[in-house]
Scaffold this motif. Structure first.
Motif, mmCIF file in Angstrom:
data_model
loop_
_atom_site.group_PDB
_atom_site.id
_atom_site.type_symbol
_atom_site.label_atom_id
_atom_site.label_comp_id
_atom_site.label_asym_id
_atom_site.label_seq_id
_atom_site.Cartn_x
_atom_site.Cartn_y
_atom_site.Cartn_z
ATOM 1 N N THR A 182 34.860 -9.314 -2.878
ATOM 2 C CA THR A 182 35.779 -10.051 -2.017
ATOM 3 C C THR A 182 37.026 -9.217 -1.804
ATOM 4 O O THR A 182 37.659 -8.783 -2.764
ATOM 5 C CB THR A 182 36.147 -11.402 -2.675
ATOM 6 O OG1 THR A 182 34.936 -12.116 -2.944
ATOM 7 C CG2 THR A 182 37.025 -12.227 -1.760
ATOM 8 N N ASN A 183 37.365 -8.988 -0.549
ATOM 9 C CA ASN A 183 38.538 -8.178 -0.205
ATOM 10 C C ASN A 183 38.511 -6.812 -0.885
ATOM 11 O O ASN A 183 39.503 -6.354 -1.423
ATOM 12 C CB ASN A 183 39.836 -8.914 -0.561
ATOM 13 C CG ASN A 183 39.967 -10.208 0.194
ATOM 14 O OD1 ASN A 183 39.634 -10.265 1.373
ATOM 15 N ND2 ASN A 183 40.416 -11.249 -0.474
ATOM 16 N N ALA A 184 37.350 -6.188 -0.894
ATOM 17 C CA ALA A 184 37.209 -4.891 -1.554
ATOM 18 C C ALA A 184 36.309 -3.990 -0.711
ATOM 19 O O ALA A 184 35.691 -4.428 0.253
ATOM 20 C CB ALA A 184 36.627 -5.073 -2.951
ATOM 21 N N ASP A 185 36.226 -2.739 -1.099
ATOM 22 C CA ASP A 185 35.401 -1.761 -0.415
ATOM 23 C C ASP A 185 34.419 -1.188 -1.425
ATOM 24 O O ASP A 185 34.703 -1.129 -2.616
ATOM 25 C CB ASP A 185 36.288 -0.649 0.158
ATOM 26 C CG ASP A 185 35.522 0.277 1.088
ATOM 27 O OD1 ASP A 185 34.381 -0.050 1.450
ATOM 28 O OD2 ASP A 185 36.061 1.332 1.434
ATOM 29 N N CYS A 186 33.279 -0.772 -0.949
ATOM 30 C CA CYS A 186 32.266 -0.206 -1.836
ATOM 31 C C CYS A 186 31.707 1.056 -1.181
ATOM 32 O O CYS A 186 31.462 1.080 0.018
ATOM 33 C CB CYS A 186 31.151 -1.223 -2.065
ATOM 34 S SG CYS A 186 29.843 -0.620 -3.139
ATOM 35 N N ALA A 187 31.530 2.079 -1.965
ATOM 36 C CA ALA A 187 30.952 3.319 -1.449
ATOM 37 C C ALA A 187 29.661 3.619 -2.194
ATOM 38 O O ALA A 187 29.558 3.384 -3.389
ATOM 39 C CB ALA A 187 31.941 4.468 -1.631
ATOM 40 N N GLU A 188 28.673 4.086 -1.454
ATOM 41 C CA GLU A 188 27.404 4.460 -2.057
ATOM 42 C C GLU A 188 27.294 5.977 -2.082
ATOM 43 O O GLU A 188 27.922 6.670 -1.291
ATOM 44 C CB GLU A 188 26.239 3.872 -1.245
ATOM 45 C CG GLU A 188 26.208 2.358 -1.258
ATOM 46 C CD GLU A 188 25.048 1.817 -0.455
ATOM 47 O OE1 GLU A 188 23.907 2.252 -0.697
ATOM 48 O OE2 GLU A 188 25.295 0.982 0.408
ATOM 49 N N ASP A 189 26.461 6.478 -2.971
ATOM 50 C CA ASP A 189 26.261 7.910 -3.104
ATOM 51 C C ASP A 189 25.067 8.321 -2.246
ATOM 52 O O ASP A 189 23.952 7.853 -2.476
ATOM 53 C CB ASP A 189 26.021 8.245 -4.576
ATOM 54 C CG ASP A 189 25.968 9.734 -4.824
ATOM 55 O OD1 ASP A 189 26.528 10.490 -4.017
ATOM 56 O OD2 ASP A 189 25.361 10.129 -5.830
ATOM 57 N N PHE A 190 25.303 9.140 -1.238
ATOM 58 C CA PHE A 190 24.246 9.642 -0.362
ATOM 59 C C PHE A 190 24.286 11.157 -0.355
ATOM 60 O O PHE A 190 25.347 11.761 -0.504
ATOM 61 C CB PHE A 190 24.456 9.177 1.098
ATOM 62 C CG PHE A 190 24.083 7.757 1.365
ATOM 63 C CD1 PHE A 190 22.775 7.415 1.655
ATOM 64 C CD2 PHE A 190 25.042 6.765 1.354
ATOM 65 C CE1 PHE A 190 22.432 6.115 1.926
ATOM 66 C CE2 PHE A 190 24.712 5.456 1.622
ATOM 67 C CZ PHE A 190 23.397 5.119 1.914
ATOM 68 N N ASP A 191 23.144 11.770 -0.094
ATOM 69 C CA ASP A 191 23.126 13.203 0.172
ATOM 70 C C ASP A 191 23.627 13.392 1.592
ATOM 71 O O ASP A 191 23.196 12.698 2.519
ATOM 72 C CB ASP A 191 21.700 13.757 0.047
ATOM 73 C CG ASP A 191 21.218 13.770 -1.392
ATOM 74 O OD1 ASP A 191 22.054 13.954 -2.290
ATOM 75 O OD2 ASP A 191 20.014 13.577 -1.617
ATOM 76 N N VAL A 192 24.542 14.334 1.779
ATOM 77 C CA VAL A 192 25.122 14.590 3.091
ATOM 78 C C VAL A 192 24.829 16.031 3.476
ATOM 79 O O VAL A 192 25.131 16.955 2.730
ATOM 80 C CB VAL A 192 26.649 14.335 3.090
ATOM 81 C CG1 VAL A 192 27.237 14.613 4.465
ATOM 82 C CG2 VAL A 192 26.959 12.917 2.648
ATOM 83 N N ALA A 193 24.237 16.203 4.662
ATOM 84 C CA ALA A 193 23.937 17.543 5.171
ATOM 85 C C ALA A 193 25.208 18.180 5.697
ATOM 86 O O ALA A 193 26.088 17.500 6.222
ATOM 87 C CB ALA A 193 22.891 17.442 6.279
ATOM 88 N N ASP A 194 25.315 19.477 5.569
ATOM 89 C CA ASP A 194 26.449 20.237 6.115
ATOM 90 C C ASP A 194 27.794 19.680 5.666
ATOM 91 O O ASP A 194 28.671 19.384 6.489
ATOM 92 C CB ASP A 194 26.384 20.276 7.651
ATOM 93 C CG ASP A 194 25.096 20.893 8.152
ATOM 94 O OD1 ASP A 194 24.621 21.846 7.499
ATOM 95 O OD2 ASP A 194 24.564 20.427 9.169
ATOM 96 N N THR A 195 27.991 19.536 4.362
ATOM 97 C CA THR A 195 29.218 18.929 3.845
ATOM 98 C C THR A 195 30.469 19.718 4.185
ATOM 99 O O THR A 195 31.552 19.149 4.250
ATOM 100 C CB THR A 195 29.136 18.755 2.312
ATOM 101 O OG1 THR A 195 28.864 20.025 1.718
ATOM 102 C CG2 THR A 195 28.085 17.745 1.938
#
Length: 135
Positions: free
Chosen positions: A87-100
């Motif tokens: 609630t009233n928060a943010d969440c980040a997931e861990d993904f592989d990212v190409a060309d970081t």
């Protein structure tokens, strides 16, 4: 108020740590410890390391730490089999990212071709948008 079953300290503040329950004489580092310094807390320990702590004064709970600095602090991995509601928060997931090296905060990213990672969006109104890279 009823009389206590037992008293941990006779009086005072900032008393030394006191083991309330120990596994046995052979395993004194396994059991329940009372800490009377900082916020008072009960600490369940295994091999002398904190497993679970409960702040009596502040209500903070720590898993893997004796000194939680938030309502719930977990030091280690968490496995959840149900939903997590933020609630009233943010969440980040861990993904592989190409060309970081080309991706900066604020970049819009989309799911890659096989859906296993992320890459920078290259077209407007892409329906595969996964989010925006944060700072």
């Amino acid at each position: 108020m009823a009389s206590p079953t037992f008293v941990i300290y006779d009086s005072g503040i900032s008393n030394p740590d006191r083991v309330v329950i120990e596994h046995s004489a052979a395993f004194p580092d396994f059991g329940l410890l009372f800490r009377d310094q900082g916020p008072d807390r009960m600490i369940f320990q295994g091999a002398g390391k904190p497993v679970l702590s409960i702040g009596i004064g502040n209500g903070n709970v720590g898993i893997g730490t004796a000194d939680p600095s938030a309502t719930l602090e977990v030091r280690g991995d968490v496995r959840v089999t149900g939903d997590i509601f933020l609630t009233n928060a943010d969440c980040a997931e861990d993904f592989d990212v190409a060309d970081t090296e080309d991706i900066e905060p604020g970049t819009v990213v989309v799911l890659d071709a096989d859906g296993s990672g992320l890459c920078q969006a290259r077209q407007a109104y892409d329906t595969r948008v996964a989010g925006v890279i944060s700072g």
